[in-house]
Each structure stands twice: as structure tokens, then as C-alpha cells.
Write an enzyme that holds these catalytic residues in place. Structure first.
Site, short mmCIF file in Angstrom:
data_model
loop_
_atom_site.label_atom_id
_atom_site.label_comp_id
_atom_site.label_asym_id
_atom_site.label_seq_id
_atom_site.Cartn_x
_atom_site.Cartn_y
_atom_site.Cartn_z
N LYS A 116 -18.67 -40.95 21.29
CA LYS A 116 -19.67 -40.26 22.14
C LYS A 116 -21.11 -40.67 21.81
O LYS A 116 -21.98 -40.61 22.69
CB LYS A 116 -19.53 -38.75 22.01
CG LYS A 116 -18.12 -38.20 22.13
CD LYS A 116 -17.50 -38.41 23.49
CE LYS A 116 -16.07 -37.87 23.53
NZ LYS A 116 -15.20 -38.50 24.50
N GLU A 200 -28.11 -33.26 19.42
CA GLU A 200 -28.86 -33.16 20.67
C GLU A 200 -29.60 -31.83 20.72
O GLU A 200 -29.19 -30.86 20.08
CB GLU A 200 -27.92 -33.21 21.89
CG GLU A 200 -27.36 -34.57 22.22
CD GLU A 200 -26.36 -34.53 23.37
OE1 GLU A 200 -25.94 -35.60 23.81
OE2 GLU A 200 -25.98 -33.42 23.81
N HIS A 235 -13.47 -24.40 26.94
CA HIS A 235 -13.44 -25.84 27.23
C HIS A 235 -12.26 -26.27 28.07
O HIS A 235 -11.98 -27.46 28.18
CB HIS A 235 -13.54 -26.65 25.94
CG HIS A 235 -14.77 -26.32 25.14
ND1 HIS A 235 -16.04 -26.63 25.58
CD2 HIS A 235 -14.93 -25.66 23.98
CE1 HIS A 235 -16.92 -26.18 24.70
NE2 HIS A 235 -16.29 -25.58 23.72
N ARG A 292 -10.41 -42.28 32.60
CA ARG A 292 -9.07 -42.04 33.14
C ARG A 292 -9.20 -41.37 34.50
O ARG A 292 -10.27 -40.97 34.92
CB ARG A 292 -8.33 -41.08 32.21
CG ARG A 292 -9.07 -39.76 32.08
CD ARG A 292 -8.31 -38.67 31.35
NE ARG A 292 -8.96 -37.39 31.49
CZ ARG A 292 -9.95 -36.92 30.73
NH1 ARG A 292 -10.44 -37.67 29.74
NH2 ARG A 292 -10.48 -35.74 30.95
C1 MV4 Z 1 -23.75 -29.37 25.28
C2 MV4 Z 1 -24.07 -28.05 25.61
C3 MV4 Z 1 -25.41 -27.67 25.52
N1 MV4 Z 1 -26.34 -28.55 25.10
N2 MV4 Z 1 -24.72 -30.22 24.89
C4 MV4 Z 1 -19.00 -28.88 25.50
C5 MV4 Z 1 -17.93 -29.91 25.40
C6 MV4 Z 1 -18.60 -31.22 25.44
N3 MV4 Z 1 -17.99 -32.04 26.45
C7 MV4 Z 1 -20.03 -30.96 25.74
N4 MV4 Z 1 -20.23 -29.55 25.67
C8 MV4 Z 1 -21.49 -29.00 25.70
N5 MV4 Z 1 -22.49 -29.83 25.34
C9 MV4 Z 1 -25.97 -29.80 24.80
N6 MV4 Z 1 -26.91 -30.67 24.39
C10 MV4 Z 1 -23.06 -27.20 26.03
C11 MV4 Z 1 -21.74 -27.65 26.07
C12 MV4 Z 1 -20.76 -26.71 26.53
C13 MV4 Z 1 -20.07 -26.91 27.70
C14 MV4 Z 1 -20.22 -28.06 28.47
C15 MV4 Z 1 -19.52 -28.26 29.63
C16 MV4 Z 1 -18.65 -27.28 30.05
C17 MV4 Z 1 -18.45 -26.13 29.32
C18 MV4 Z 1 -19.15 -25.94 28.14
C19 MV4 Z 1 -18.96 -24.77 27.41
C20 MV4 Z 1 -19.65 -24.60 26.25
C21 MV4 Z 1 -20.54 -25.57 25.80
#
Ligand code: MV4
Length: 454
Positions: A116, A200, A235, A292
Site C-alpha cells: 500500500k 497518513e 470493513h 481483481r
Molecule cells: C483511512 C481512513 C481515514 N483517514 N485513511 C479502512 C480500510 C482501508 N482500506 C482504509 N481505511 C480507512 N482509511 C485515512 N487517512 C478511514 C478508513 C476507514 C474506512 C475506509 C473505507 C471504508 C470504511 C472505513 C471504515 C473505517 C475506516
């Protein structure tokens, strides 16, 4: 053209791939575990080979056995579906070495986007916006703290090998940071055998908006618009829809262009999804790319009319893309609910077992992707998702009315499902307004009495 395809998966996605092959005149080979002998994908494929015991790590994750099956049955390509080996670069490479076409991007693309922090760097190089953060990984506590202070709190610490929220921690000040930094590293080391993390700025209640792309072997790339996947529980996506009720046409265009820019910059081949987080002002930031076909691809298919699995197979066969960007029109609104064998009354614990009675909804504007039938026993060894209900119509309101109607029609006896939970969300005024962020489900649990969805 691919003549014969091995489907290295199970459940509804295996069936989905069989269907695409049947329309294209491609012969199919199913592989299955001992627990899946009665599975519909095994019945509907032209041939089937048992590859091992029920547990995934004894069957669907055994790359060498799958390649052995491919050689015995003389297939020319393998479609991995999603999950299992879909983003396993080593498996893709083994396919390449055996001159079996892996339906997907190169093993190199899988490796690069699998990391990532590297993915972030590729986005930066392609001039696609990313969230302010560290340059690459931060490998010791002292440097990490300096980086975090420079970014400004709150920050989020993420595992480079991450996914599903594992190895992810937020910190609101420098005292908490040390603890969270070490927790993230330890968790990532335990879960992925790789403790590397990056940092981040933390966005508080973002929306999850992803762009579907397709790239061919000739270097053409198009996008097929976005999917709004903000409704997630721990998630796990619960509901996905397109177009996003939140974004303007202008934002959509910009995001599409950026997703294509990124895919083009790495000569991306096949179907892929570029994930973004979006704030209240429609600022969006790249977070990850999935290499994918995804669970929710059907939403995009119903919006655009493009059969993404067929396109994957045509691309893998070396064909130039059937579409140019100008050919892609957003014709409808579509929404998907994931139906899972789980008990909302017991914290959504998986509920495998025999389905005594099964009646799937149908009618105008309803698509069901499922491998379940009456009398089928859902094995306990795999993911609990057993069906996807996709409804569509000329606008969001109609798609939602159809979803409410379709979920109300669904009859599944013998096991518990999350259907009432999905329906309660679909009927929820907050969701109806198109206001859902990634915090929506948590807030739903605070607000809505349990008996409305159990
Ligand atoms: C984040 C975020 C807030 N700020 N990055 C969760 C899994 C991963 N794919 C990325 N995720 C997040 N990254 C920053 N800089 C909040 C999340 C996140 C989230 C993102 C997408 C869908 C659901 C989520 C639930 C909790 C946190």
C-alpha cells in the site's frame, strides 16, 4: 481466444464466471473442495476436478494443485475470481511460467499494488491526489513520531500489507501515537508477516468511493464510473451503489480521469478498482488499487450495460477493448445488498447450515447473483456471503423501492441471514437521503432499535 478456462473459485463468483464463459463459448473447468461437491458451479461447469479437503488452505488456496488440475485438463487460462488466489502474485507468476494465462494483471502489478505504501508512491508519480502522509514506510518510532507531528494530528498508521482494517490504528496526539504505532506494527507482523507501516492524516468521516477501470494489452484504459461503498460494517461492505448520490458530474469526471491516469501509468491490464476516500467538500484521495474483479462489479454492469467478466476474458485473450471512453454511458441507478448467512442478533456471527426453503426475488429491475438453492447446505469453511441482490432503475428512488420490495420477497428458511438488517438500512431516512459516510453503520446501531433488524 481462450478455449478452456479453469475457475479457481467457488460460490456465486464461480457461477458468474461460468455464465460469462457459456455466452462466449469458452469451455469451463470447475475445481472444488470436498465440501463443495454439491455446489452449483460444479454442476454447471463442463468439467470438474476435486482439489482437496474442505479448508481453503487445503484446496482453493493450493496454487500448485490448481495448476496441476489446469495441466491435466489442458486449459489455457485461469480466472481467480475474488479472494483466495486473486491477488496472490506468486500464483499469477506460476501461471505465467506454465504458459497458462492468469485472467488479471501481471504479477508485477499485483506485487506493486499489494504494497500500500508503494501504491501510494505510484499514485504520487501519476499525479493522482493522495492524503498528506509519509514518504514510504516509517520504520522506527522516533522518525515515525516526527513524521506524525509534521503531518499534524490526528493521524492514521497503516500496514503496507494491510487490508480489512488489520494493522490500522489512529492517534490523536503524540502520547497515544507511540502506543498505536507499535500496536499497528505488531498486529501487521502477526497478520501478514510484515510489520512495515506508513502514516497518513486521518480523515474523520470519509466516503468510500471507488472507480472501476478496464485496461487491455494494447495499452487502452477506460473507466466505468464509481461505486459508493460507504455502508460498511467492520470493513465488510453491506451496500454498494452507483452512481454515488453524493458526487457531482464534475467530480465524477475528474475521479475517472485520475483512475485512468494511474492505470495507464503502470500499463494496467484487466479489470481493476481504484479506491478513494472523499471528504465533505468532494476532495478525494487515492488509498488503494484492487487488482481483481470485485464482489460489487454487478452494480457497474447494471449501470453501464458492460459485462465486466466477459471483458476480462476478452482482454486476457488479447483482444482490444470493445469500448472507448465515449461509449460508456451511465444509463441507470443500481444498488446491491450483500446477503450473508449470519445472525444480526448475535453480533453477526456466521450461521452456516442447510437451507430448507429458498425463494429468490425476481421481477422488473432485480438481479440475483447466488449459488444457493433449496436443500443446499452452506458449508462453515468459507465466507458467509451467499447472495447479492442488485436492483436497478431509471433513478435512485426506483432502485431503492425495488430493493425494499426484493428484500421483502426473499425467503430463506433454515439459516439466519442479514436480510432484515439490509432492509432496515434501505428504509432508513438517513440512508435514503444519500448521506451515508463510512461511519454510517455504527451510527445506525446507536439510533435504530435492535428488533428492527434481528
Ligand atoms: C483511512 C481512513 C481515514 N483517514 N485513511 C479502512 C480500510 C482501508 N482500506 C482504509 N481505511 C480507512 N482509511 C485515512 N487517512 C478511514 C478508513 C476507514 C474506512 C475506509 C473505507 C471504508 C470504511 C472505513 C471504515 C473505517 C475506516
Amino acid at each position: 481466444m481462450i478455449q478452456k478456462l479453469l475457475i479457481a473459485n467457488r460460490g456465486e463468483i464461480a457461477l458468474r464466471i461460468v455464465r460469462a464463459c457459456n455466452e462466449l463459448g469458452i469451455k469451463t473447468l470447475a475445481v472444488y473442495s470436498e465440501a463443495d461437491e454439491q455446489s452449483l458451479h460444479v454442476q454447471l461447469a463442463d468439467e470438474a476436478i476435486c482439489i482437496g479437503l474442505a479448508a481453503s488452505n487445503q484446496s482453493y488456496l493450493k496454487g500448485d494443485r490448481i495448476i496441476a488440475a489446469a495441466e491435466i485438463a489442458d486449459v489455457d487460462a485461469i480466472h481467480p475470481g475474488y479472494g483466495f488466489l486473486a491477488e496472490n502474485a506468486e500464483f499469477a507468476e506460476q501461471c505465467e511460467e506454465c504458459q497458462i494465462k492468469f485472467v488479471g494483471p501481471s504479477s508485477n502489478a499485483i506485487i506493486n499494488f499489494g504494497d500500500k505504501a508503494k501504491a501510494r508512491e505510484m499514485a504520487v508519480k501519476a499525479k493522482v491526489p493522495v492524503i498528506p502522509g509519509s514518504e514510504g514506510t516509517v520504520d522506527d518510532e522516533i522518525t515515525a513520531l516526527k513524521v506524525a507531528e509534521k503531518i499534524g494530528f490526528p493521524v492514521i498508521i497503516k500496514a503496507v500489507a494491510g487490508g480489512g482494517g488489520k494493522g490500522m490504528r489512529t492517534a490523536h496526539n503524540s502520547v497515544a501515537f507511540k502506543k498505536e504505532y507499535n500496536s499497528a506494527r505488531n498486529e501487521a507482523e502477526a497478520a501478514f508477516g510484515n510489520g512495515a507501516v506508513y502514516i497518513e492524516k486521518f480523515l474523520d468521516a470519509p466516503r468510500h468511493i471507488e472507480i472501476q477501470v478496464l485496461g487491455d494489452q494494447q495499452g487502452n484504459v477506460i473507466h466505468l464510473g464509481e461505486r459508493d461503498c460507504s455502508v460498511q460494517r467492520r470493513h465488510q461492505k453491506v451496500i454498494e451503489e452507483a452512481p454515488s448520490p453524493f458526487i457531482s458530474d464534475n467530480t465524477r469526471k475528474k475521479m475517472g480521469k485520475d483512475a485512468v491516469k494511474l492505470a495507464k501509468s503502470v500499463n494496467y491490464e484487466g479489470a481493476g478498482t481504484v479506491e478513494f476516500l472523499m471528504d465533505e467538500e468532494q476532495n478525494y484521495y487515492f488509498i488503494e488499487m484492487n487488482t481483481r474483479i470485485q464482489v460489487e462489479h454487478g452494480v457497474t454492469e447494471e449501470v453501464t450495460g458492460v459485462d465486466l467478466v466477459k471483458e476480462q476474458l476478452l482482454i486476457a485473450s488479447g483482444r482490444k477493448l470493445n469500448y472507448e471512453q465515449k461509449d460508456i454511458k451511465f444509463l441507470r441507478h443500481a444498488i446491491e445488498c450483500r446477503v450473508c448467512a449470519e445472525d444480526p442478533g448475535r453480533n453477526f456471527a456466521p450461521c452456516p447450515g442447510q437451507v430448507d426453503l429458498y425463494y429468490a426475488p425476481g421481477g422488473h429491475g432485480v438481479r440475483i447473483d447466488s449459488h444457493v438453492y433449496g436443500g443446499y447446505t452452506i458449508p462453515p469453511y468459507y465466507d458467509s456471503m451467499i447472495a447479492k441482490v442488485i436492483t436497478y432503475g431509471s433513478d435512485r428512488e426506483l432502485a431503492l423501492e425495488r430493493m425494499d420490495r426484493a428484500l421483502g420477497e426473499y425467503i430463506i428458511r433454515g439459516i439466519k441471514t442479514n436480510i432484515a438488517f439490509a432492509r432496515a438500512i434501505v428504509r432508513d431516512p438517513h440512508f435514503r437521503k444519500g448521506k451515508a459516510t463510512t461511519k454510517y453503520v455504527e451510527e445506525f446501531f446507536q439510533r435504530v432499535p435492535k428488533d428492527l433488524y434481528t
